[in-house]
Scaffold this active site. Structure first.
Site, PDB file in Angstrom:
ATOM      1  N   LYS A 140      -9.200  -0.137  -5.942  1.00 13.66           N
ATOM      2  CA  LYS A 140      -9.245   0.532  -4.640  1.00 13.66           C
ATOM      3  C   LYS A 140     -10.613   1.144  -4.378  1.00 13.66           C
ATOM      4  CE  LYS A 140      -7.855   2.139  -0.724  1.00 13.66           C
ATOM      5  NZ  LYS A 140      -6.600   2.826  -0.422  1.00 13.66           N
ATOM      6  N   ALA A 191      -3.808  14.728   5.259  1.00 16.92           N
ATOM      7  CA  ALA A 191      -3.699  13.492   6.035  1.00 16.92           C
ATOM      8  C   ALA A 191      -2.668  12.575   5.390  1.00 16.92           C
ATOM      9  CB  ALA A 191      -5.050  12.791   6.119  1.00 16.92           C
ATOM     10  N   HIS A 195       3.259  14.598   1.501  1.00 15.26           N
ATOM     11  CA  HIS A 195       2.619  15.910   1.364  1.00 15.26           C
ATOM     12  C   HIS A 195       3.708  16.966   1.510  1.00 15.26           C
ATOM     13  CE1 HIS A 195      -1.702  14.774   1.724  1.00 15.26           C
ATOM     14  NE2 HIS A 195      -1.234  13.789   2.473  1.00 15.26           N
ATOM     15  N   ARG A 236       2.143   9.856  -5.638  1.00  9.92           N
ATOM     16  CA  ARG A 236       1.804  11.104  -6.322  1.00  9.92           C
ATOM     17  C   ARG A 236       2.246  11.021  -7.797  1.00  9.92           C
ATOM     18  NH1 ARG A 236      -1.315  11.086  -2.133  1.00  9.92           N
ATOM     19  NH2 ARG A 236      -0.492  12.052  -0.242  1.00  9.92           N
ATOM     20  N   HIS A 267      -4.627  -0.774   5.932  1.00  5.20           N
ATOM     21  CA  HIS A 267      -4.177   0.046   7.059  1.00  5.20           C
ATOM     22  C   HIS A 267      -5.157  -0.002   8.246  1.00  5.20           C
ATOM     23  CE1 HIS A 267      -6.881   2.811   5.070  1.00  5.20           C
ATOM     24  NE2 HIS A 267      -5.983   3.234   4.197  1.00  5.20           N
ATOM     25  N   HIS A 284       1.552   5.429  -1.666  1.00  7.04           N
ATOM     26  CA  HIS A 284       1.193   6.614  -2.433  1.00  7.04           C
ATOM     27  C   HIS A 284       2.471   7.228  -2.999  1.00  7.04           C
ATOM     28  CE1 HIS A 284      -2.981   6.767  -0.902  1.00  7.04           C
ATOM     29  NE2 HIS A 284      -2.426   6.257   0.194  1.00  7.04           N
ATOM     30  N   HIS A 314       0.859  -1.191   0.000  1.00  9.68           N
ATOM     31  CA  HIS A 314       0.000   0.000   0.000  1.00  9.68           C
ATOM     32  C   HIS A 314       0.888   1.232   0.000  1.00  9.68           C
ATOM     33  CE1 HIS A 314      -3.837   2.172   1.287  1.00  9.68           C
ATOM     34  NE2 HIS A 314      -2.903   3.109   1.229  1.00  9.68           N
ATOM     35  N   ASP A 363       1.307   2.643   3.584  1.00 15.01           N
ATOM     36  CA  ASP A 363       0.443   3.820   3.409  1.00 15.01           C
ATOM     37  C   ASP A 363       1.282   5.090   3.474  1.00 15.01           C
ATOM     38  OD1 ASP A 363      -1.882   5.243   2.905  1.00 15.01           O
ATOM     39  OD2 ASP A 363      -2.486   5.341   5.012  1.00 15.01           O
ATOM     40  N   ASN A 381      -5.143   7.352  -6.267  1.00 13.83           N
ATOM     41  CA  ASN A 381      -5.868   8.597  -5.951  1.00 13.83           C
ATOM     42  C   ASN A 381      -5.089   9.840  -6.370  1.00 13.83           C
ATOM     43  OD1 ASN A 381      -4.024   8.014  -3.855  1.00 13.83           O
ATOM     44  ND2 ASN A 381      -5.185   9.211  -2.368  1.00 13.83           N
ATOM     45  N   HIS A 411     -10.383   1.041   1.741  1.00 14.96           N
ATOM     46  CA  HIS A 411     -10.200   2.032   2.795  1.00 14.96           C
ATOM     47  C   HIS A 411     -11.435   1.916   3.688  1.00 14.96           C
ATOM     48  CE1 HIS A 411      -8.731   6.011   4.399  1.00 14.96           C
ATOM     49  NE2 HIS A 411      -9.924   5.905   4.944  1.00 14.96           N
TER      50      HIS A 411
END
Length: 350
Positions: free
Chosen positions: A101, A268, A256, A19, A176, A17, A15, A252, A43, A138
């Site tokens: 997802k 988040a 950011h 970007r 998660h 991210h 899992h 996860d 996402n 999620h």
């Protein structure tokens, strides 16, 4: 005497991210240094809703890798109310899309296009069950009346139990997880238990919700699902270190920019890709179960997804170092979790 090193099969992150664009180019090497493969979340803005978009995103990830990296991104689709069954078949036939997802609309970062009502996805879920495409969940409701610390438990009762009753052969990853109730639900699953698994993050294993408020409000510990009480953290650690193959590693890690974390309304996500394996090693060592890290990090996830276990190995040594205060993230800085603090384990060259 404390163990000074541990060598395990090269792990995977189930899992992640990344970007896109310059931001993705700044961080993808951190994951590739540690993990052989990663399930990449869809996402983006706009979200990755088609097989063609997923394959194009995959090419951008591969192009951004450091020259020496040996890393395979495992792509996913973003489920919407309008995802067509034929899109699932295209994804499966591609051999490069490994999951779909489910974001309940409004649940977390870039989830506005998520599912408003699972019943609208019934035909698509039937196709996923038929072709063996995993659903990555999620697991939080978004009702305003539900306390943020209860959203996972309510999701189990209102969404997950009916979903699994309707699609008993659908392979689901409860991502998660953060509560003792989620741990117990996975452990108590009836029927074909190889259809349900859960990922656990390093930050949920290491920290309770007190970390968000120690000495003031600490936005870099804010993630969704949010950190929970200490009794839940202990239940997660017990599950992760138990040797139960239904629980495996998913960071996860969610980058950011500092400006969006240290803000009036902060984003988040915790950035752990830089030192994920070192953080997991600390959690397993604290539990006295460092010998069980390999199964959790390198074997159980691959087995659930029906992929071969990796060749090669990585070695972690007890060699304290200090996490950097910030990292490049496109044109802005990014603050990793535990910035400026000591990390006890160090990953060697892969």
């Amino acid at each position: 005497m404390s163990q000074q090193s541990i060598t395990i099969r090269r792990p995977d992150d189930w899992h992640l991210h990344l970007r896109d664009g310059a931001q993705m180019q700044s961080v993808v090497g951190h994951t590739a240094r540690q993990f052989a493969r990663a399930i990449v979340m869809p996402n983006l803005k706009p979200p990755v809703t088609t097989t063609a978009a997923a394959l194009a995103y995959r090419e951008r990830i591969l192009a951004a890798l450091p020259e020496s990296a040996h890393f395979e991104p495992l792509m996913t689709l973003y489920l919407t109310d309008d995802t067509a069954p034929d899109e699932i078949r295209r994804a499966k036939d591609s051999g490069l899309v490994h999951g779909v997802k489910l974001y309940p609309a409004g649940a977390t970062t870039n989830s506005a296009a998520g599912v408003t009502d699972l019943k609208r996805c019934w035909r698509t879920l039937e196709t996923m069950q038929a072709v063996g495409m995993p659903l990555e969940v999620h697991g939080e409701v978004t009702h305003a009346a539900v306390d943020i610390f209860d959203r996972e438990q309510v999701f189990i009762d209102e969404q997950l139990i009916p979903l699994r009753a309707a699609f008993p052969a659908l392979r689901i990853v409860f991502e998660h997880i953060t509560t003792s109730q989620a741990v117990q639900y996975v452990r108590d699953c009836s029927g074909a238990c190889n259809t349900l698994a859960a990922t656990l993050t390093a930050h949920h294993l290491l920290f309770s919700r007190n970390a968000i408020f120690t000495g003031g409000l600490r936005p870099h510990f804010y993630c969704l699902p949010v950190l929970k009480r200490e009794n839940h953290r202990r239940a997660l650690v017990e599950a992760a270190t138990s040797g139960d193959p239904r629980f495996f590693l998913g960071t996860d890690s969610a980058p950011h920019a500092r400006s969006t974390k240290e803000a009036e309304c902060c984003g988040a996500g915790c950035y752990t890709a830089l030192h994920a394996l070192e953080l997991y090693a600390q959690a397993f060592e604290d539990a006295g179960r460092l010998d069980r890290l390999e199964g959790f990090a390198s074997e159980f996830g691959a087995d659930f997804y029906g992929l071969p276990r990796n060749q090669g190995s990585v070695t972690l040594t007890r060699s304290p170092w200090t996490a950097p205060a910030s990292l490049p993230f496109g044109d802005e800085p990014l603050v990793p979790l535990l910035a400026g603090q000591q990390i006890n384990w160090r990953l060697g060259q892969v």
